[in-house]
Design a protein around this motif. Structure first.
Motif: not given
Length: 470
Positions: A56-58, A100-107, A120-128, A132-133
């Motif tokens: 990903t770009a991120a 959703v993150v901009d409106r409601d944050g990671v929680p 959730l952070h661990r799953m996203l970091s592993t996959e992409v 989320p931030l």
């Protein structure tokens, strides 16, 4: 945590051939220049030892790479993988794109998905390759770039419209990601300034895209006051987080021109995400057509009409209501009933709460179906049913079928269009059975469902094609 990297040789081959089908699937990060590009970037392909391939770009931004200003990798089509996947990571990527993150944050994101922030952070970091931030930050930067280059808004206004917490954060992020200050990016602007609140953006897609199939489906189901098709394009009212909006979508070669009229420019990112979802712009038509075209019965229609998409949704609840209303009646009759549900001056499809407040006289249908609609609206309003991408698809289908008056046909239609399930199928649908008969396929529900197993995981696309059979 190490950033996940992809199969080097496969990515190298795609980048060397400048294959645009892989734009959005991964990015090419050049270690010698610290710039990342699309696979199709026309720049000279770097030496093997100077290149990395990231998902990903991120992920590239997290590693300190800047976006190429020639190929604009941040504006590539979304990954078809995250678009069709129904697991937690796929759902998270769609919700992040919707802001959703901009409106409601990671929680808030984690809560929608039913996981802790950390997991959730661990799953996203592993996959992409990014949490989320970081993913939300990349999206904010892209939104800011679009506003800088396509509007006359002041830069401070753009900073907050894009979701940044401060002008300093905005300046630092733009400089870090694009290697330019916001003022320098504005110098690159080529589009004329437009009216306040109006933004025109290009929504890229993977060719081919069969425009007539997509637009005729939506036009046949258009409801006065909500959406319409004319010579200028497809017009659609949007219910967005910070206020109403309206978009005109015109299909061009390689992109869709989207003119958005927004009450609040903070809604640009969610508006873009919903329009991409509506037109199924992140699909991989080559992968879909390869599977469906392997069936001799479907091969002629695939050859004749390449790149047929699944018309999806900007509002999941609206699609579920349309599915209930459309039970056992024609498309034209369903449109008539739906017009009664919409106040003449509203201009927007009613929310779950608004539908519950309607008098019985607004429901031009049998009492049992009215009770079904109210039960559906109660489940959505209470938060028990998520029809906008945050819920598990299989679980959501079962929850739908547990509501009185909702059977498999309604649940599968909702899964196809509201949940973006690429493998939903409706073997009892009369239009699909009629199309199957015309194509020389089995024309009984049981036999057709058995035959359709060979179309997995793209049965939703097969359904659209069968509906199009004369």
């Amino acid at each position: 945590m190490e950033v996940v990297e992809l199969d080097f040789e496969t990515c190298r081959k795609a980048a060397t051939s400048r294959d645009s089908r892989f734009d959005g699937v991964f990015v090419t990060a050049v270690k010698s220049t610290k710039i990342y590009c699309r696979p199709s970037c026309p720049a000279i392909v770097p030496k093997r030892e100077n290149v990395r391939f990231l998902p990903t770009a991120a992920a590239a931004q997290r590693e300190g790479f800047r976006a190429c200003l020639r190929c604009r990798p941040d504006a590539a089509p979304g990954s078809p993988d995250w678009d069709v996947r129904g697991d937690v990571v796929g759902r998270a990527m769609r919700l992040i794109a919707d802001g959703v993150v901009d409106r409601d944050g990671v929680p808030g994101l984690a809560g929608r998905l039913g996981y802790t922030d950390r997991h959730l952070h661990r799953m996203l970091s592993t996959e992409v390759g990014a949490g989320p931030l970081a993913l939300a930050r990349a999206q904010r930067a892209q939104t800011a770039r679009v506003l800088i280059e396509t509007t006359g808004l002041g830069l401070a206004d753009i900073a907050f419209a894009a979701g940044f917490g401060s002008v300093r954060q905005f300046n630092d992020t733009i400089r870090e990601i694009y290697g330019r200050t916001p003022s320098q990016l504005r110098e690159r602007r080529t589009l004329a300034e437009t009216d306040e609140g109006v933004v025109t953006v290009r929504l890229p897609y993977r060719a081919p895209l069969h425009a007539e199939a997509l637009l005729s489906f939506l036009s046949d189901r258009a409801v006065d006051g909500i959406d319409q098709l004319d010579a200028d394009g497809y017009h659609r009212n949007l219910r967005l987080p910070h206020g109403p909006g309206r978009v005109t979508l015109a299909i061009r070669e390689g992109h869709v021109a989207a003119t958005m009229r927004l009450t609040d420019l903070r809604d640009l990112a969610p508006a873009v995400a919903r329009c991409r979802r509506l037109f199924d712009l992140d699909a991989d038509p080559a992968a879909v057509d390869a599977v469906l075209g392997a069936d001799p019965a479907l091969a002629p229609m695939v050859l004749k009409e390449e790149g047929v998409r699944v018309p999806r949704a900007t509002d999941g609840f609206e699609i579920a209501v349309r599915a209930v209303v459309g039970q056992q009646i024609s498309v034209a009759a369903a449109r008539t009933v739906l017009r009664r549900l919409i106040a003449a001056d509203a201009g927007y499809f009613p929310s779950a709460e608004e539908l519950l407040a309607l008098p019985d006289g607004a429901f031009a249908m049998p009492e049992a179906r009215r009770r079904t609609l109210r039960g559906l609206a109660e489940a959505v309003a209470a938060g028990d049913l998520d029809l906008d991408g945050g819920g598990d698809r299989n679980e959501t289908i079962e929850k739908l079928k547990a509501l009185p008056g909702i059977g498999d046909w309604t649940a599968q239609y909702t899964a196809m269009r509201a949940l973006g399930d690429p493998d939903a199928f409706l073997p009892t649908d009369l239009g699909i059975l009629r199309g199957a008969r015309a194509a020389g396929l089995p024309d009984t529900p049981k036999a057709l469902a058995a035959h359709a197993e060979r179309w997995r995981p793209w049965r939703s696309y097969a359904a659209i094609r069968l509906w199009r059979m004369p």
